[in-house]
Design a protein around this motif. Structure first.
Motif, short mmCIF file in Angstrom:
data_model
loop_
_atom_site.label_atom_id
_atom_site.label_comp_id
_atom_site.label_asym_id
_atom_site.label_seq_id
_atom_site.Cartn_x
_atom_site.Cartn_y
_atom_site.Cartn_z
N ILE A 164 0.86 -1.19 0.00
CA ILE A 164 0.00 0.00 0.00
C ILE A 164 0.90 1.24 0.00
O ILE A 164 1.78 1.37 0.83
N LYS A 165 0.68 2.14 -0.95
CA LYS A 165 1.50 3.34 -1.07
C LYS A 165 0.96 4.43 -0.14
O LYS A 165 -0.24 4.73 -0.17
N ILE A 166 1.84 5.02 0.66
CA ILE A 166 1.40 5.97 1.70
C ILE A 166 2.25 7.22 1.67
O ILE A 166 3.48 7.16 1.57
N VAL A 167 1.56 8.37 1.75
CA VAL A 167 2.24 9.65 1.92
C VAL A 167 1.64 10.36 3.12
O VAL A 167 0.42 10.46 3.26
N SER A 168 2.51 10.82 4.01
CA SER A 168 2.10 11.53 5.22
C SER A 168 3.21 12.47 5.63
O SER A 168 4.39 12.19 5.37
N LEU A 169 2.86 13.57 6.25
CA LEU A 169 3.89 14.48 6.72
C LEU A 169 4.80 13.79 7.73
O LEU A 169 5.99 14.10 7.80
N ASN A 170 4.28 12.83 8.48
CA ASN A 170 5.11 12.14 9.45
C ASN A 170 6.21 11.29 8.80
O ASN A 170 7.14 10.87 9.47
N LEU A 171 6.08 11.07 7.50
CA LEU A 171 7.12 10.36 6.77
C LEU A 171 8.19 11.33 6.27
O LEU A 171 9.12 10.91 5.57
N MET A 172 8.05 12.60 6.65
CA MET A 172 9.01 13.61 6.24
C MET A 172 9.65 14.31 7.44
O MET A 172 10.58 15.09 7.28
N LEU A 173 9.15 14.02 8.64
CA LEU A 173 9.71 14.62 9.85
C LEU A 173 10.86 13.78 10.39
O LEU A 173 10.89 12.57 10.22
N GLU A 174 11.79 14.45 11.05
CA GLU A 174 12.93 13.72 11.62
C GLU A 174 12.48 12.77 12.72
O GLU A 174 12.94 11.63 12.81
N ASN A 175 11.55 13.25 13.57
CA ASN A 175 11.01 12.43 14.65
C ASN A 175 9.50 12.38 14.51
O ASN A 175 8.85 13.40 14.27
N GLU A 176 8.91 11.19 14.71
CA GLU A 176 7.48 11.04 14.49
C GLU A 176 6.63 11.85 15.46
O GLU A 176 5.46 12.15 15.17
N ASP A 177 7.21 12.23 16.62
CA ASP A 177 6.43 13.00 17.58
C ASP A 177 6.76 14.49 17.56
O ASP A 177 6.37 15.23 18.47
N ASP A 178 7.45 14.95 16.52
CA ASP A 178 7.67 16.39 16.35
C ASP A 178 6.35 17.07 16.01
O ASP A 178 5.63 16.60 15.12
N PRO A 179 6.00 18.17 16.70
CA PRO A 179 4.72 18.84 16.40
C PRO A 179 4.79 19.63 15.11
O PRO A 179 5.85 20.09 14.69
N VAL A 180 3.66 19.78 14.47
CA VAL A 180 3.54 20.62 13.27
C VAL A 180 2.74 21.85 13.67
O VAL A 180 1.54 21.77 13.91
N ILE A 181 3.43 22.98 13.75
CA ILE A 181 2.78 24.21 14.22
C ILE A 181 2.64 25.15 13.03
O ILE A 181 3.40 26.09 12.84
N TRP A 182 1.65 24.85 12.19
CA TRP A 182 1.42 25.61 10.97
C TRP A 182 -0.01 26.14 10.97
O TRP A 182 -0.91 25.55 11.57
N ARG A 183 -0.20 27.22 10.26
CA ARG A 183 -1.55 27.76 10.08
C ARG A 183 -2.24 27.06 8.91
O ARG A 183 -1.61 26.43 8.07
N GLY A 184 -3.56 27.24 8.87
CA GLY A 184 -4.40 26.53 7.91
C GLY A 184 -3.98 26.61 6.45
O GLY A 184 -3.90 25.58 5.77
N PRO A 185 -3.69 27.80 5.92
CA PRO A 185 -3.34 27.90 4.51
C PRO A 185 -2.11 27.08 4.13
O PRO A 185 -2.05 26.49 3.05
N VAL A 186 -1.12 27.04 5.02
CA VAL A 186 0.10 26.27 4.75
C VAL A 186 -0.23 24.78 4.73
O VAL A 186 0.25 24.02 3.88
N ILE A 187 -1.04 24.35 5.68
CA ILE A 187 -1.44 22.95 5.75
C ILE A 187 -2.22 22.54 4.50
O ILE A 187 -1.98 21.48 3.91
N SER A 188 -3.15 23.40 4.08
CA SER A 188 -3.95 23.11 2.89
C SER A 188 -3.08 22.99 1.65
O SER A 188 -3.31 22.14 0.79
N GLN A 189 -2.09 23.86 1.55
CA GLN A 189 -1.21 23.82 0.39
C GLN A 189 -0.42 22.51 0.35
O GLN A 189 -0.21 21.94 -0.72
N LEU A 190 0.02 22.02 1.51
CA LEU A 190 0.75 20.76 1.55
C LEU A 190 -0.13 19.61 1.09
O LEU A 190 0.31 18.73 0.34
N VAL A 191 -1.39 19.60 1.54
CA VAL A 191 -2.31 18.54 1.13
C VAL A 191 -2.48 18.55 -0.39
O VAL A 191 -2.48 17.50 -1.04
#
Length: 283
Positions: free
Chosen positions: A104-131
């Motif tokens: 199963i092919k999977i893409v997630s921001l957690n597959l791009m972070l150095e540590n899986e429990d690093d928080p993502v502190i972004w505002r909505g527009p930035v998050i939407s653009q990544l999606v």
């Protein structure tokens, strides 16, 4: 559902034929996705990611090529459920998804972070653009189904997905609690505003079965999923129990080892819904 132009302010008025329709990216040219299914709830804590994961596993077992786009950017759980340790890699023409044990092919921001429990502190527009970039810049290859695991709520990400990604159908996840159903109805009404097609409603956590006496215990109240589906005029896909084995396997990153005839039936119903779509409706 039509594929609205990225520059239009609302999907409900866009025909998808505007002169501003963007050209395909190099990654999109290398991808062929037959069906896009978004898993939505509106309410957090109803097991939406578990339903997404097992729907993917069940479809894969039926012989389909499946991918998961984890759109829950600030609370991603898909990589953990599948036990993924490798990071998504960048190729010349796009991002390469990580494959699970069963392919199963999977893409997630957690597959791009150095540590899986690093928080993502972004505002909505930035998050939407990544999606959106997970749709335009990932080389998905040949897929029969791409499942999108949406975050709770009716905010930026669900709106962006319904506006900018050609979603063929929605699977709604709820639980027996009246509070959950009230919030889920908000999500259903929001999706209706974007002329979404509903493949159906799944009632998760409907009961737990006593391992000693096999008695069915309805922890969150009497299941009302079938009634909710009928009230909202969408198909009813079925109910799922709380299963400690699924929880344990998900925590261990071994969800693909879980077997459930109930999930298989739901996957078969979703597959049937996708095949019922007329050529005119197919993205």
């Amino acid at each position: 559902m039509s594929n609205p132009c990225s520059s239009c302010s609302t999907a409900s008025t866009c025909s998808g034929n505007c002169s501003s329709v963007p050209e395909l990216t190099e990654a999109q040219k290398l991808s062929n996705i037959k069906n896009v299914v978004a898993v939505m709830s509106g309410k957090g804590g109803v097991g939406k990611s578990s339903v997404t994961s097992m729907l993917a596993v069940s479809l894969m077992r039926q012989g389909y090529k499946v991918g998961i786009l984890d759109a829950d950017i600030t609370g991603p759980s898909i990589p953990k459920i599948f036990g993924l340790k490798d990071k998504a890699s960048a190729a010349e023409k796009g991002i390469m998804p990580v494959e699970s044990m069963s392919g199963i092919k999977i893409v997630s921001l957690n597959l791009m972070l150095e540590n899986e429990d690093d928080p993502v502190i972004w505002r909505g527009p930035v998050i939407s653009q990544l999606v959106k970039q997970f749709w335009t810049d990932v080389i998905w290859g040949e897929l029969d189904y791409l499942l999108i695991d949406l975050p709770p709520g009716t905010g930026d990400v669900p709106i962006s997905v319904l506006q900018s990604i050609p979603v063929d159908g929605l699977v709604i996840v709820t639980s027996p609690q009246q509070l959950a159903n009230m919030v889920v109805r908000k999500a259903i009404k929001m999706a209706t505003m974007y002329k979404a097609t509903f493949y159906g409603l799944v009632e998760n956590m409907a009961y737990i079965e006593c391992p000693d006496c096999n008695k069915r215990i309805e922890i969150f109240g009497k299941p009302a999923g079938e009634k909710e589906a009928a009230a909202n005029e969408i198909p009813y896909l079925g109910q799922l129990p709380i299963d400690p084995r699924l929880t344990a396997l998900s925590d261990a990153g071994q969800v693909e080892e879980y077997q459930s005839a109930l999930f298989d039936v739901i996957a078969q119903k979703v597959d049937a819904c996708s095949k019922e779509k007329s050529p005119k409706e197919t993205a």
